[in-house]
Design an enzyme around this catalytic site. Structure first.
Site: not given
Length: 669
Positions: A383, A404
């Site tokens: 992230d 991600d």
């Protein structure tokens, strides 16, 4: 077909009435996103005929919505039996404003009773996000007083962006309760249920309006006009001079200089931010000299038109290590959080050094509308870059991470950027993107143009056991388009990874266009229903000029910018050549029709520090609905690694039809 003057005048007046009424309704609806539960009470009967007329008016307004009963119940209970859409909105707006205050007090009370620190943080996060929704409501409502017919197109585009952001605020509020103790999360979910439904309804009505106006093809609706020099009106003369300069601060003195060695006014960025003027309408420049700044920075909502200029992404670095494993919500782990609109960053590095073992750990969170990042570096693991909401443009940047590492619900375009995969924990997969579009009408998604996917040496040594993918669907309507990008061999032949089971596989929107490299072959890609094959006309709608209205606010900022398709795309644009020098490790690309497909080298080297001004021509086009062909679904690729999952969204929402609802528009004729 031609019309007489009277008919045409009447038609235009009707469009104006439709738009103002609908926009006001949406403003009211979005106000409810702060978590208000409207009071339930029985009203006195005003007469059967009057009630029936009022109910019909409400039903007409609510016709295009997904949660029609919620829409109708809310307006009928608070509408005082009026048949006037304007009065319906005013009444509901006043009730909602009062309830916002009450809801804020209630959330504060709940927070004070909580002992679990993560729960308290989640409640405080919700309060912050509600405040953002309320501010956006107030600003939009005020701007409606400036409404002009020729600005209709701009108003509809901005409202869709704003409503999409409101949905992101709601989702982020609820996501904060992951891993908390007690029932506070369920309590907030119930409190927000009606608000969430009303927000989606508001987006449905605005989307219906956009489709209707698009069908009419009324001349003169391209509203946002640049000044003769090619700058948006909000950029003042001093800001233009600064942003045009070859070296961003060589001939214009910054407002503030931050330097750890004492050669500036302040030694820390946070000290400097205390002296940034609030709600400024002109650029304010902060030069951050070389150094490692270990501090957490928030550009709050009052700091608009703020510019950060560093000495290079490997010289000026802002560093932090907050992370989810240590009890912090993902939203609050950001080293740098940017909320104020029209933010620009150049030549700066941002990092979160928590490491892969600490799970979610954000380097930068961006909520700033019309924000620009040039020659910046974002380093982290899981992230890394949280492109939360609104419109964003990244040029010549490097984003590194494991899982991600580029996620959020923004409408974001990345040109000539490097996506750098790092070594994860043993046997973890590495999906690069995770877009979070919750509603198919949201005007959000990731677009990559002329980018490079590469791997750090440590990752390349484990690429056989830690497989990389282009992305996976964080939310049901996740949207990602990758074009003219170099895809290496370590990206799996399937291309995309599922989130959990078949979640989102039929409703996502993923497309690959004119990519190069050993991993770009499409023969073995997944064939989910959500994988799209775009026509040449459809592809144009995902270029910066149309997708994020980039021609209105990017040119003149000293940032290389390609307005349309890159060379190698079908029907490549020829209007705006990019005259910038290529960054080290990249091939130069231009908007020249007929050139070969670009294949930038996989080097993640930073781009030159000098700012380069560009020539610009062209006007923005409104976003319009896109019809795409879809393929049949097959078995999913290998299972996703274990990670905190998102709850499945509510029942599927049908994509708005391009045909206008007769009942919705008939009430205004």
């Amino acid at each position: 077909m031609s019309y007489g003057y009277d008919d045409e005048s009447k038609r235009k007046r009707r469009y104006i009435v439709i738009t103002i009424s609908s926009v006001l309704l949406i403003s009211m609806v979005v106000a409810v996103t702060v978590g208000v539960s409207l009071n339930k009470h029985d009203g006195d009967s005003k007469g059967k005929a009057e009630v029936n007329a009022s109910v019909k008016a409400v039903k007409d307004v609510c016709a295009p919505t997904d949660y029609r009963k919620t829409c109708e119940d809310t307006l009928i209970k608070n509408g005082k039996n009026t048949t006037d859409p304007m009065e319906l909105v005013k009444t509901a707006f006043n009730v909602t404003m009062k309830q916002i205050t009450d809801a804020a007090k209630k959330s504060q009370t709940i927070m004070e009773l909580q002992k679990d620190s993560r729960t308290r943080m989640a409640l405080d996060q919700c309060k912050e996000l509600m405040d953002y929704a309320l501010d956006e409501l107030s600003n939009s409502f005020e701007e409606l007083g400036k409404f002009e017919f020729h600005l209709l197109d701009e108003a509809l585009i901005n409202l869709r962006i704003w409503l999409s952001a409101a949905i992101s605020h709601e989702e982020t509020c609820l996501e904060g309760f992951q891993g908390t103790q007690g029932n506070a999360g369920e309590t907030m979910k119930k409190a927000l249920k009606t608000a969430i439904e009303l927000t989606h309804n508001g987006l449905a009505i605005i989307s219906e309006m956009s489709n209707f106006v698009g069908q009419m093809q009324i001349p003169g609706l391209n509203s946002r006009r640049l000044l003769a020099e090619g700058f948006p009106s909000w950029v003042d003369q001093r800001g233009r001079k600064l942003l045009q300069a070859a070296a961003a601060y060589s001939d214009v003195k910054p407002d503030i200089v931050v330097a750890q060695d004492g050669s500036g006014q302040y030694k820390t960025i946070n000290e400097a931010l205390q002296f940034v003027p609030k709600k400024r309408n002109t650029t304010f420049v902060v030069h951050i000299k070389a150094g490692l700044y270990k501090e957490y920075v928030q550009v709050n909502k009052t700091m608009s038109h703020l510019v950060f200029i560093g000495d290079g992404p490997d010289k000026t670095i802002i560093s932090g290590n907050k992370n989810y494993k240590d009890g912090i919500t993902t939203y609050r782990t950001a080293t740098v959080a940017i909320v104020g609109n029209y933010f620009i960053a150049k030549n700066i590095g941002f990092e979160n050094t928590a490491g892969a073992i600490k799970h979610q750990a954000v380097a930068v969170r961006v909520q700033s509308d019309e924000s620009i990042f040039f020659n910046c570096r974002f380093d982290g693991y899981q992230d890394t870059l949280y492109t939360h909401s609104h419109r964003q443009f990244f040029r010549d940047c490097t984003i590194s991470g494991t899982i991600d590492f580029l996620f959020g619900d923004a409408a974001a375009v990345f040109q000539n950027c490097t996506l750098l995969v790092r070594k994860p924990l043993p046997n973890q997969a590495c999906p690069i993107t995770a877009h979070g579009r919750k509603d198919p009408r949201e005007s959000t998604g990731f677009v990559f143009q002329g980018c490079t996917i590469a791997g750090e040496p440590d990752y390349l040594a484990v690429k056989e056991t830690s497989k990389a993918y282009l992305g996976r669907p964080w939310k049901e309507y996740s949207r990602t388009i990758i074009m003219n990008t170099f895809i290496p061999d370590f990206v799996q032949p399937q291309g995309w990874q599922p989130w959990l089971g078949d979640f989102g596989l039929k409703t996502l929107f993923y497309s690959e266009v004119q990519n190069t490299g050993p991993g770009s072959a499409l023969a073995n890609r997944v064939t989910w229903a959500g994988i799209k094959t775009l026509s040449e006309e459809d592809i144009l709608k995902f270029t910066p000029a149309q997708y994020i209205q980039g021609d209105d606010w990017i040119p003149g900022k000293g940032v290389p910018y390609t307005t349309g398709l890159l060379a190698g795309n079908p029907a490549a644009a020829t209007t705006t050549p990019s005259v910038s020098a290529a960054a080290p490790g990249f091939s130069t690309f231009t908007d020249t029709s007929g050139a070969d497909s670009i294949a930038p080298t996989a080097s993640p080297a930073a781009s030159p520090e000098s700012s380069i001004s560009m020539a610009y021509t062209g006007t923005a086009s409104p976003e319009s609905s896109i019809k795409v062909s879809s393929s049949t679904e097959t078995a999913s690729p290998e299972s996703s690694f274990t990670e905190a999952s998102t709850a499945s969204p509510e029942s599927s929402i049908m994509v708005a039809s391009t045909e206008s609802s007769g009942s919705f528009f008939s009430m205004f004729t």
